[in-house]
Design an enzyme around this catalytic site. Structure first.
Site, PDB file in Angstrom:
ATOM      1  N   HIS A  71       2.975  -1.618   4.891  1.00 20.13           N
ATOM      2  CA  HIS A  71       2.031  -0.508   5.012  1.00 20.13           C
ATOM      3  C   HIS A  71       1.520  -0.387   6.433  1.00 20.13           C
ATOM      4  CE1 HIS A  71      -0.046  -4.169   3.644  1.00 20.13           C
ATOM      5  NE2 HIS A  71      -1.063  -3.776   4.381  1.00 20.13           N
ATOM      6  N   LEU A  72       1.274   0.860   6.824  1.00 17.61           N
ATOM      7  CA  LEU A  72       0.657   1.165   8.104  1.00 17.61           C
ATOM      8  C   LEU A  72      -0.799   1.511   7.837  1.00 17.61           C
ATOM      9  CD1 LEU A  72       3.773   1.952   8.310  1.00 17.61           C
ATOM     10  CD2 LEU A  72       3.087   3.429  10.205  1.00 17.61           C
ATOM     11  N   HIS A  73      -1.704   0.849   8.546  1.00 15.80           N
ATOM     12  CA  HIS A  73      -3.116   1.212   8.479  1.00 15.80           C
ATOM     13  C   HIS A  73      -3.381   2.290   9.525  1.00 15.80           C
ATOM     14  CE1 HIS A  73      -4.618  -2.531   6.315  1.00 15.80           C
ATOM     15  NE2 HIS A  73      -3.491  -3.010   6.805  1.00 15.80           N
ATOM     16  N   GLY A 132      -2.030 -11.544   9.169  1.00 12.74           N
ATOM     17  CA  GLY A 132      -3.158 -11.220   8.283  1.00 12.74           C
ATOM     18  C   GLY A 132      -2.775 -10.339   7.111  1.00 12.74           C
ATOM     19  N   GLN A 133      -1.473 -10.268   6.800  1.00 10.15           N
ATOM     20  CA  GLN A 133      -1.034  -9.423   5.681  1.00 10.15           C
ATOM     21  C   GLN A 133      -1.470 -10.024   4.352  1.00 10.15           C
ATOM     22  OE1 GLN A 133       3.174  -8.593   5.670  1.00 10.15           O
ATOM     23  NE2 GLN A 133       3.009  -7.074   4.039  1.00 10.15           N
ATOM     24  N   ASN A 158       0.120  -5.207   9.747  1.00 13.22           N
ATOM     25  CA  ASN A 158       0.002  -6.655   9.654  1.00 13.22           C
ATOM     26  C   ASN A 158       1.266  -7.176   8.982  1.00 13.22           C
ATOM     27  OD1 ASN A 158      -2.675  -6.536  10.656  1.00 13.22           O
ATOM     28  ND2 ASN A 158      -3.461  -6.118   8.598  1.00 13.22           N
TER      29      ASN A 158
HETATM   30  P1  AMP Z   1      -3.114  -6.040   4.693  1.00 13.56           P
HETATM   31  O1  AMP Z   1      -4.206  -7.073   4.837  1.00 13.56           O
HETATM   32  O2  AMP Z   1      -2.603  -5.523   6.001  1.00 13.56           O
HETATM   33  O3  AMP Z   1      -2.019  -6.519   3.764  1.00 13.56           O
HETATM   34  O4  AMP Z   1      -3.810  -4.790   4.027  1.00 13.56           O
HETATM   35  C1  AMP Z   1      -3.893  -4.578   2.669  1.00 13.56           C
HETATM   36  C2  AMP Z   1      -4.900  -3.467   2.475  1.00 13.56           C
HETATM   37  O5  AMP Z   1      -4.752  -2.941   1.178  1.00 13.56           O
HETATM   38  C3  AMP Z   1      -6.341  -3.906   2.635  1.00 13.56           C
HETATM   39  O6  AMP Z   1      -6.961  -3.159   3.676  1.00 13.56           O
HETATM   40  C4  AMP Z   1      -6.947  -3.592   1.263  1.00 13.56           C
HETATM   41  O7  AMP Z   1      -8.268  -3.140   1.354  1.00 13.56           O
HETATM   42  C5  AMP Z   1      -6.006  -2.534   0.745  1.00 13.56           C
HETATM   43  N1  AMP Z   1      -5.938  -2.411  -0.699  1.00 13.56           N
HETATM   44  C6  AMP Z   1      -5.716  -3.390  -1.617  1.00 13.56           C
HETATM   45  N2  AMP Z   1      -5.675  -2.895  -2.853  1.00 13.56           N
HETATM   46  C7  AMP Z   1      -5.862  -1.546  -2.737  1.00 13.56           C
HETATM   47  C8  AMP Z   1      -5.923  -0.467  -3.664  1.00 13.56           C
HETATM   48  N3  AMP Z   1      -5.793  -0.657  -4.989  1.00 13.56           N
HETATM   49  N4  AMP Z   1      -6.136   0.779  -3.181  1.00 13.56           N
HETATM   50  C9  AMP Z   1      -6.274   0.991  -1.865  1.00 13.56           C
HETATM   51  N5  AMP Z   1      -6.206   0.014  -0.921  1.00 13.56           N
HETATM   52  C10 AMP Z   1      -6.017  -1.236  -1.361  1.00 13.56           C
END
Ligand code: AMP
Length: 116
Positions: free
Chosen positions: A102-104, A95-96, A89
């Protein structure tokens, strides 16, 4: 702008807050998403704080390749033999929410298309 502001992911890289880390090398770290959207949901991040994909530059091309190959490796390690999805994202419309690239990796169930 290519440098990210301090985020929660910087603290995970520095081991200042706990995370379920599943892979780490000198360039990248992978850990389980705290709010999983699939049975397997792992994030792969560069240790270098690039805020978003939109900020990646030509000099980052080897790192970008490394992140994608790390995602493949982590997915294999997680046993996602039936397939998986990798999502980035970028920015508001993407939707970031955390501004550290980061890569999901999402797997363990069949994914729908198109995504929301
Ligand atoms: P995005 O919406 O693509 O920026 O994704 C951010 C992701 O980070 C979301 O899926 C969150 O659930 C995840 N996230 C946020 N804080 C943490 C954390 N402390 N440990 C692991 N994942 C996290």
């Amino acid at each position: 702008m290519s440098a990210a502001a301090e985020t929660i992911f910087s603290k995970i890289i520095r081991k200042e807050i706990p995370a379920d880390i599943v892979y780490e090398d000198n360039l990248a770290i992978a850990f389980k998403d705290v709010n999983p959207q699939a049975p397997v949901h792992i994030l792969v991040i560069p240790k270098e704080p690039i805020a978003q994909l939109a900020d990646a530059e030509s000099k980052d091309h080897a790192l970008m390749g490394h992140l994608l190959l790390t995602a493949k490796r982590v997915a294999e390690q997680a046993g996602l033999d039936n397939g998986y999805r990798v999502v980035i994202n970028s920015g508001v419309d993407g939707g970031q929410t955390v501004y550290h690239l980061h890569l999901h990796i999402l797997g363990g169930r069949a994914m729908a298309w198109p995504p929301g």
